[in-house]
Design a protein around this motif. Structure first.
Motif: not given
Length: 204
Positions: A98, A102-103, A106
């Motif tokens: 997760t 997300r990284r 981004d």
């Protein structure tokens, strides 16, 4: 009493000890030990999760160099935030992936935003600062005549034309300085330059 006879008592060999291989620790156990500050545990966790994290980042970013960079950032974040892992809310693998997802997302959004800013800057740089009427006026007319004709314009027309004509600002910049919509600025500059042209034609 019996010596090498058939009735001699049988000899009992000592039991042989067999080595039992230790089972590898789970990601959850390694993560908990990492949270306690055990660097060896994190090294094992890194070896266990790095391929999975890198693969996920590569699927999102489609760039091996960026995927490797983001994977390193993810695993560093895991090391720093290991104490936040709560096994009751999911597995260690799910928690780590997760973070990785997300990284990676981004990074994609950041690259898209940078590209959009660059496109806007290029578009604004290519936008004409003033139209051909103003350029012709600058080449053919004296500044005194231009200043006199500027007085025939409305206040907003005069400000817009002056900022574009003398200041070299784009339409967007003029709109921002006058706190006016871009279409309104374009209309005022067009109308003002029309009046300016007519005035200068009469002054010839």
């Amino acid at each position: 009493m019996f010596e090498n006879g058939a009735g001699a008592a049988p000899r009992h060999e000592p039991p042989r000890l067999t080595a039992v291989a230790a089972e590898p620790l789970t990601a959850e156990a390694l993560l908990h030990r990492t949270a306690l500050g055990e660097d060896d545990a994190f090294a094992d966790l890194y070896d266990l999760m790095a391929p999975r994290v890198y693969g996920l980042c590569l699927r999102v970013l489609r760039d091996p160099a960026q995927a490797e960079e983001v994977a390193q950032e993810v695993l560093l974040e895991v090391w720093r935030t290991a104490t936040r892992f709560d096994e009751r809310r999911g597995s260690a693998g799910a928690w780590i992936t997760t973070i990785a997802h997300r990284r990676a997302v981004d990074r994609v959004r950041s690259a898209q935003a940078a590209g959009e800013r660059e496109r806007r800057a290029t578009a604004e740089a290519a936008e004409p600062e003033y139209d051909s009427v103003a350029e012709t006026a600058a080449n053919r007319m004296e500044h005194r005549q231009v200043r006199r004709c500027l007085k025939t314009l409305t206040e907003l027309q005069r400000q817009a034309v002056t900022l574009a004509y003398y200041g070299g600002h784009t339409y967007r910049q003029v709109a921002a300085l006058l706190e006016t919509a871009v279409p309104t600025v374009k209309t005022r500059i067009r109308d003002g330059l029309g009046k300016l042209r007519d005035c200068l034609e009469v002054a010839r």
